[in-house]
Design a protein around this motif. Sequence first.
Motif: not given
Length: 549
Positions: A161-162, A119-123, A245-250
């Motif tokens: 997670v991003t 919790a609280d980790e931004h990865i 497999t999908h990505f949040d950011v390209y």
Amino acid sequence: MTPETLAEKVLSATRAAFEALALDAAVIPARTAVERPRDPKHGDYASNIALQTAKKAGTNPRALAEKIAENLAAADGVAKVDIAGPGFLNITLDAAAAGEIAGKIIAAGPSYGDNASMADEHINLEFVSANPTGPVHVGGTRWAAVGDALARVMRASGAKVTSEYYFNDAGVQVNNFAASLLASAKGEPTPENGYAGGYIDDIAQAVLKVRPDALETDDPQAVFHEVGVELMFAEIKQDLDNFGTHFDVYFNEKDLHDKGELDAAVARLDQQGHIFESEGAVFLRTTTFGDDKDRALKKSNGEWTYFAADCAYYLDKRERGFDKLVLMLGADHHGYIGRMQAMSQAFGDKPGTLEILIGQMVNLLKDGQPVRMAKRYGNVITLNDIVEAIGVDAARYVLARYSSDSTIDIDIDLWTKHGNDNPVYYVQYAHARTSGVLRNAAERGFDKGDSYDASLLDHPRESDLLKALAEFPAVVATAAALREPHRVARYAEELAAAYHRFQHDCRVLPFPDEEATPVNTARLWVVDATRVVLANALGLLGVSAPERM
């Protein structure tokens, strides 16, 4: 009772023991854990907390264990506590306490296994990031499975997670790709350092369909660069999408150049005092942080190096608010670790801000021999080759089933076999069996109702299965913390084995001419709980949980 609940009871019993013995409670840890002993004869769970704290408290471990055991044995749900060796606690739960886990699992449903350990980790998790010069090869396919599964287990453990794909649309390799497309369109041989294979011809023709005037423009290669890269990347994204497999950011590398972020990164590193010039080139002094040599950022001719873009991209991620960056690279990237870690520290970040995971090779075998590749991609094994050979579920499962630092040989015959020696089939079949039992119960009008008598679940096979079910949240947390999603796959296989043994030895549904008893009801709850956990485990791996097979 979950292992976490029991661990809290152990801590409570330990605090009471310290108070009774007038010991300094400051040495008691804030958290502890219990483990399943290898030999079931030693109880359901074991704890070494007496050994862990006795020396610090200045007392005898066994004497402390005896006092902890006395307190713990009086706790609800604990049947007995034995002391082994110098002070190990072997704990046996009563059947009712052990059986409660089935109800808790069913109540939690898809969220069972979720925990707050991260919790609280931004990865920021970057994986695959294949250059848009060809299809996703086997190494990238491994990361597509492992990286996606890792993102899932970290999210299940409370992390934000991003998932990100770094799109290398600038540099020499992409220029060579464009030159190869142009040569194909003109019917000329592949240029030196160019790309070959039927896919180059296909994309070259596709470019001409989009831009029939491409060869007549002032800069044909620029057209093939722009349109060809776009078409190639669209194919990559579609293949990954088909793989689940999908990505949040390209993220486009070209944006770093266009926005001046390379200059900004060098300026930041210069402010930190780690930039120097030599013979007209600009260097980052990475040797200060353990690298084997200093790294060039800009060549003497004014061209940026790949490493300069790496620095700018790292800084961009950090400035987007990520406190930890996890980067997954292929087997040929070991040399990147030292320079990347040094770069991270040159920006002023603490060791551990950047994590680099290296994946090993994957071999595809048929009849014990390497599989011949499709001509469209030359001699490269691609994502589509693996999917075509064994299917999406099996491909994702086998690629995520092994530690990423080990080489995998994928035997097509094994991974397409409908039998218990095929691990993904074994786990999926266990889920299908649970669904079949529940379906049969419903067809016979046997409803498990709103409650069950957990104390009736006292058969050894029931006990084994319940303990396996209770372990799932801890398995997920460990897989996330160690970046090892293969632990979820191995757990799923152990759970499937426990369920198969349970169903073999414990009749769940009554015979057709019999009425359902409270035991049947309790066992039906266990079956439903197993279904939930198998589905959740497979879901973390991105693998389907079929109800019929």
